[in-house]
Design a protein around this motif. Sequence first.
Motif, PDB file in Angstrom:
ATOM      1  N   ASP A 165      53.332  26.066  31.028  1.00 11.51           N
ATOM      2  CA  ASP A 165      52.432  25.160  30.309  1.00 11.51           C
ATOM      3  C   ASP A 165      51.210  25.905  29.794  1.00 11.51           C
ATOM      4  O   ASP A 165      50.788  25.708  28.636  1.00 11.51           O
ATOM      5  CB  ASP A 165      52.000  24.019  31.228  1.00 11.51           C
ATOM      6  N   TYR A 166      50.622  26.755  30.643  1.00 15.02           N
ATOM      7  CA  TYR A 166      49.444  27.512  30.205  1.00 15.02           C
ATOM      8  C   TYR A 166      49.793  28.492  29.084  1.00 15.02           C
ATOM      9  O   TYR A 166      48.994  28.698  28.157  1.00 15.02           O
ATOM     10  CB  TYR A 166      48.829  28.262  31.390  1.00 15.02           C
ATOM     11  N   VAL A 167      50.980  29.099  29.158  1.00 11.95           N
ATOM     12  CA  VAL A 167      51.410  30.007  28.089  1.00 11.95           C
ATOM     13  C   VAL A 167      51.579  29.237  26.783  1.00 11.95           C
ATOM     14  O   VAL A 167      51.191  29.709  25.701  1.00 11.95           O
ATOM     15  CB  VAL A 167      52.716  30.714  28.492  1.00 11.95           C
ATOM     16  N   GLN A 168      52.148  28.028  26.876  1.00 11.60           N
ATOM     17  CA  GLN A 168      52.321  27.204  25.686  1.00 11.60           C
ATOM     18  C   GLN A 168      50.971  26.791  25.098  1.00 11.60           C
ATOM     19  O   GLN A 168      50.773  26.817  23.874  1.00 11.60           O
ATOM     20  CB  GLN A 168      53.152  25.966  26.040  1.00 11.60           C
ATOM     21  N   ARG A 169      50.034  26.426  25.972  1.00 10.10           N
ATOM     22  CA  ARG A 169      48.698  26.057  25.481  1.00 10.10           C
ATOM     23  C   ARG A 169      48.023  27.231  24.795  1.00 10.10           C
ATOM     24  O   ARG A 169      47.334  27.063  23.778  1.00 10.10           O
ATOM     25  CB  ARG A 169      47.831  25.578  26.644  1.00 10.10           C
ATOM     26  N   ARG A 170      48.218  28.433  25.349  1.00  8.96           N
ATOM     27  CA  ARG A 170      47.605  29.601  24.719  1.00  8.96           C
ATOM     28  C   ARG A 170      48.203  29.835  23.340  1.00  8.96           C
ATOM     29  O   ARG A 170      47.471  30.167  22.389  1.00  8.96           O
ATOM     30  CB  ARG A 170      47.824  30.828  25.597  1.00  8.96           C
ATOM     31  N   ALA A 171      49.526  29.678  23.224  1.00 10.23           N
ATOM     32  CA  ALA A 171      50.159  29.853  21.918  1.00 10.23           C
ATOM     33  C   ALA A 171      49.639  28.825  20.918  1.00 10.23           C
ATOM     34  O   ALA A 171      49.367  29.156  19.755  1.00 10.23           O
ATOM     35  CB  ALA A 171      51.679  29.741  22.066  1.00 10.23           C
ATOM     36  N   GLU A 172      49.477  27.587  21.357  1.00  6.72           N
ATOM     37  CA  GLU A 172      48.955  26.556  20.460  1.00  6.72           C
ATOM     38  C   GLU A 172      47.510  26.832  20.071  1.00  6.72           C
ATOM     39  O   GLU A 172      47.116  26.636  18.922  1.00  6.72           O
ATOM     40  CB  GLU A 172      49.071  25.188  21.141  1.00  6.72           C
ATOM     41  N   ALA A 173      46.704  27.296  21.044  1.00  9.90           N
ATOM     42  CA  ALA A 173      45.302  27.604  20.746  1.00  9.90           C
ATOM     43  C   ALA A 173      45.190  28.791  19.808  1.00  9.90           C
ATOM     44  O   ALA A 173      44.327  28.823  18.923  1.00  9.90           O
ATOM     45  CB  ALA A 173      44.545  27.879  22.047  1.00  9.90           C
ATOM     46  N   THR A 174      46.073  29.780  19.971  1.00 14.53           N
ATOM     47  CA  THR A 174      46.046  30.948  19.095  1.00 14.53           C
ATOM     48  C   THR A 174      46.453  30.579  17.681  1.00 14.53           C
ATOM     49  O   THR A 174      45.922  31.110  16.704  1.00 14.53           O
ATOM     50  CB  THR A 174      46.977  32.031  19.652  1.00 14.53           C
ATOM     51  N   ALA A 175      47.417  29.661  17.581  1.00 11.63           N
ATOM     52  CA  ALA A 175      47.870  29.243  16.256  1.00 11.63           C
ATOM     53  C   ALA A 175      46.819  28.392  15.531  1.00 11.63           C
ATOM     54  O   ALA A 175      46.788  28.354  14.305  1.00 11.63           O
ATOM     55  CB  ALA A 175      49.172  28.455  16.368  1.00 11.63           C
ATOM     56  N   ALA A 176      45.939  27.719  16.300  1.00 18.36           N
ATOM     57  CA  ALA A 176      44.899  26.890  15.679  1.00 18.36           C
ATOM     58  C   ALA A 176      43.870  27.778  14.995  1.00 18.36           C
ATOM     59  O   ALA A 176      43.622  28.912  15.370  1.00 18.36           O
ATOM     60  CB  ALA A 176      44.225  26.016  16.733  1.00 18.36           C
ATOM     61  N   THR A 177      43.261  27.245  13.976  1.00 13.95           N
ATOM     62  CA  THR A 177      42.268  28.007  13.218  1.00 13.95           C
ATOM     63  C   THR A 177      40.965  28.081  13.995  1.00 13.95           C
ATOM     64  O   THR A 177      40.495  27.102  14.570  1.00 13.95           O
ATOM     65  CB  THR A 177      42.021  27.331  11.861  1.00 13.95           C
ATOM     66  N   SER A 178      40.376  29.266  14.017  1.00 13.63           N
ATOM     67  CA  SER A 178      39.073  29.530  14.657  1.00 13.63           C
ATOM     68  C   SER A 178      39.032  28.988  16.082  1.00 13.63           C
ATOM     69  O   SER A 178      38.061  28.362  16.490  1.00 13.63           O
ATOM     70  CB  SER A 178      37.931  28.932  13.832  1.00 13.63           C
ATOM     71  N   ALA A 179      40.108  29.178  16.831  1.00 16.70           N
ATOM     72  CA  ALA A 179      40.146  28.708  18.216  1.00 16.70           C
ATOM     73  C   ALA A 179      39.569  29.782  19.129  1.00 16.70           C
ATOM     74  O   ALA A 179      39.916  30.947  19.026  1.00 16.70           O
ATOM     75  CB  ALA A 179      41.576  28.379  18.621  1.00 16.70           C
ATOM     76  N   ASP A 180      38.641  29.368  19.992  1.00 17.71           N
ATOM     77  CA  ASP A 180      38.052  30.297  20.953  1.00 17.71           C
ATOM     78  C   ASP A 180      38.749  30.205  22.304  1.00 17.71           C
ATOM     79  O   ASP A 180      38.856  31.184  23.030  1.00 17.71           O
ATOM     80  CB  ASP A 180      36.558  30.001  21.126  1.00 17.71           C
ATOM     81  N   SER A 181      39.214  29.038  22.666  1.00 20.44           N
ATOM     82  CA  SER A 181      39.848  28.843  23.969  1.00 20.44           C
ATOM     83  C   SER A 181      41.243  29.447  23.981  1.00 20.44           C
ATOM     84  O   SER A 181      41.928  29.512  22.955  1.00 20.44           O
ATOM     85  CB  SER A 181      39.935  27.349  24.297  1.00 20.44           C
ATOM     86  N   LEU A 182      41.659  29.909  25.167  1.00 24.72           N
ATOM     87  CA  LEU A 182      43.014  30.417  25.371  1.00 24.72           C
ATOM     88  C   LEU A 182      43.874  29.403  26.096  1.00 24.72           C
ATOM     89  O   LEU A 182      44.911  29.748  26.656  1.00 24.72           O
ATOM     90  CB  LEU A 182      42.967  31.739  26.149  1.00 24.72           C
ATOM     91  N   GLY A 183      43.458  28.153  26.105  1.00 30.07           N
ATOM     92  CA  GLY A 183      44.277  27.090  26.645  1.00 30.07           C
ATOM     93  C   GLY A 183      44.099  26.799  28.115  1.00 30.07           C
ATOM     94  O   GLY A 183      44.747  25.906  28.642  1.00 30.07           O
ATOM     95  N   VAL A 184      43.210  27.542  28.803  1.00 35.00           N
ATOM     96  CA  VAL A 184      43.011  27.309  30.236  1.00 35.00           C
ATOM     97  C   VAL A 184      41.922  26.268  30.462  1.00 35.00           C
ATOM     98  O   VAL A 184      42.079  25.345  31.254  1.00 35.00           O
ATOM     99  CB  VAL A 184      42.666  28.626  30.954  1.00 35.00           C
ATOM    100  N   PHE A 185      40.797  26.402  29.755  1.00 36.52           N
ATOM    101  CA  PHE A 185      39.679  25.475  29.904  1.00 36.52           C
ATOM    102  C   PHE A 185      39.273  24.906  28.534  1.00 36.52           C
ATOM    103  O   PHE A 185      38.151  25.131  28.065  1.00 36.52           O
ATOM    104  CB  PHE A 185      38.474  26.179  30.541  1.00 36.52           C
ATOM    105  N   PRO A 186      40.157  24.190  27.853  1.00 40.35           N
ATOM    106  CA  PRO A 186      39.813  23.705  26.504  1.00 40.35           C
ATOM    107  C   PRO A 186      38.662  22.706  26.506  1.00 40.35           C
ATOM    108  O   PRO A 186      37.838  22.705  25.575  1.00 40.35           O
ATOM    109  CB  PRO A 186      41.116  23.060  26.019  1.00 40.35           C
TER     110      PRO A 186
END
Length: 766
Positions: free
Chosen positions: A551-572
């Motif tokens: 789940d955390y890996v998936q969140r990181r991929a989604e956050a990376t794909a988002a524009t100007s995303a600072d979070s890596l999906g752990v503490f959005p």
Amino acid sequence: MDISALSESSFSAADWINANYRKYRDENHKKDSNSKSSSTSASATSFIQSYVAKLQLYVQQVNYAVEESSQQVVASMPRISKEAATLQSDVAMLQQKMSAMRQEVAAVQEETGGCMATLERLNTLQSKLQAAKESLQESDGWGNLLAELEDCFERNDLKGVCDKLTALQKSLQAQEQLPGHAERQTQVEDFKNRLEAMASPSLVQCFAESNLEQAQRHVQIFASIQRLPQLQQYYRAVQKNVLQQQWKQALELQVVAESQQTIPQQQHFLTLFYDQLLDHCQRQLKWCVQLFVENDEEAQSQPFLVIAELLPALQPTRDAHILQLLKTSNERLELLAQYAQANQNFVLHLSSTLEQSQIKLSPELHRQLAEAVFEYFHKFIQQYPRLEETQLSTQVDRLLSNQATPSDAVRHLEESTRKLYEWLQQACTRCASITNDLALCKLITVLNGIFKRQLENFSRTQRQLSLSLGAAGTGTGTARSENWSLLQYTMSQLQCLADFQLQLHHFEQMLHSRMAILANKLQQPVAPNEITIYQTCEPTMHKQLLANIGDYVQRRAEATAATSADSLGVFPQIYTTLKTYLAETHDITLNILLQPIEVHLAHIRPPVEAYPSPGINMPTFSFAPQESITQIGQYLLTLPQHLEPLLLAPSALLKQALELCNIKYTQAIPCADVLLSLVVDQCCVMFQAQILQIKSLPTSSATQLSVDIEYLSNVLEELGLTINLQLSQILTLLKADPDQYLNLSSGCEPRLVTAIRQMRNIISTQ
């Protein structure tokens, strides 16, 4: 002439002729070296004539040989034909003889088949009669063996009992076909039980004293009666009893150390016992190699099986005793880390011992050994997140203190951020040492709450800055100085927020690396001699851990794909809150700079009584800007000298914070100029709103407001800026003559056109 080359498979006529010609020429050259009259053409002609003649002769010889061979073949053909016919008749005769022989063999086999079956039946009966004879003989000797065996039991002759019992077993096998075999088999088992009971005291004694000679004799006895597994059980029972006593002694030493307040002894009682267990295992491995049969790895691995059976059965259990110690300790996490380290050191030394012994454990024993070491500690892994949350909450609570002044609050933020991430790094280190990161996902949930509590400090400081801004006066030098100080504090607050976010980003990267390593360890197969805590995870826990990491890996991929995303999906959510605080702090900064402007704009009113009646038109140059607007202009002209020291060369953190607040800060212009432009834009909006609040505007007042706007426009031009479009349109509408109002208002916002027309009481011609 070499004619052997003619029979080669790769014969080339041209090459052969050229080679012979060169050879002929070289021979003639040696003979006629003194003669200068010989010519090449003559030599070639002579060579051709000579070799043609030789070839013709060779062809004649070949033709003669072929003709002679053909005559011989023709002459021998009748003889060959006669011999072939004779051979054919012999073959037919042989086939007839073989067929007759096959018929004779079949007839003999048919005649003797019944006899062979009778012989086989007679042989079987003879075997049965012989077995019955032997069984009867053994049956006759069975009673004698029983009597002799009883006599040996009465004399406590262990060796005699063993020999007689071995003979009895052989006699039992011989009597297998006689009636009453089951009863005799039960009788033999009873004798084995009596022998085992008779041998058990001396067996236990020799195991307890490590008497190799006596133990080897007992091994032979138990092997002869096929009860070697029972002997191994005696061995394990003796060794477990010895180790249980050592465990109790280790706990007693711990009690003594506690009474004498020697904390290290209290903390390392488990390490002490593990060291004793390793020494005992190494000694017993050498002893078992000498005791049991060579190449019997199952028997030689008994010391490891002793450990696997002992550790879960210790009394008191390890977990119960550790729980008692944790209840009376204020350093629970430190104690758990020490016990976890003791477990880890023990399995490392145990794996090394296993590798050196070159004994291959069965997969079942290997897993049983790992569970014996680590199984009890899983309940502490489950409790770890709660203990860590308690400690971190206590530490963070000490940071949530009210500061008297904004400057103290901002400095406290910097210090609290540094301390917080130090504590978080320590918590992650404890998670690795205590749980081998098995509780990492649960720790992340705990840390999410800790971050939220820490963000209360930022919220509290922002409220304090807002209250200080509201309490500060306007108009005096002291109040203006306080505003500049508040501006510095807001800049520091922005920098603190950016620093917090940057460290949070690095912290998330570290957590992702740790989770990737954990997933790899959970999925990779265990090495043959490796004992790890990961192989003791319950299937449900194992599956849940991998699912959480996924789940955390998936969140990181989604956050990376988002524009100007600072979070890596752990503490959005923390990132979202930080962005809100950044925007609010920047708004406070703008409010600090706009407060004097707002105060001056509040005094702007249409000065109707200061000028003649509306019916008299006065020239524009006779009007001067109002005092409030000139004060605004002077304030704006002094802003750069106050902003440049703060923003001329901002730190990377402050620059990052400002860019997060407003995208204009990403332009290739100084941040001070961007902030000044934002202040000016807001000033124009406020001035426009103040003008639109006026209900009635005589001609002189309209002229006065247009002069004020033009003055503000000139001030902004000196700063390299301009008034906004709406204020520019208001200026045009204020200066327009009533009869030209409709034409001049073309292109302006309808809302402004209507508002200014109503203020100036201009009658619409539409």
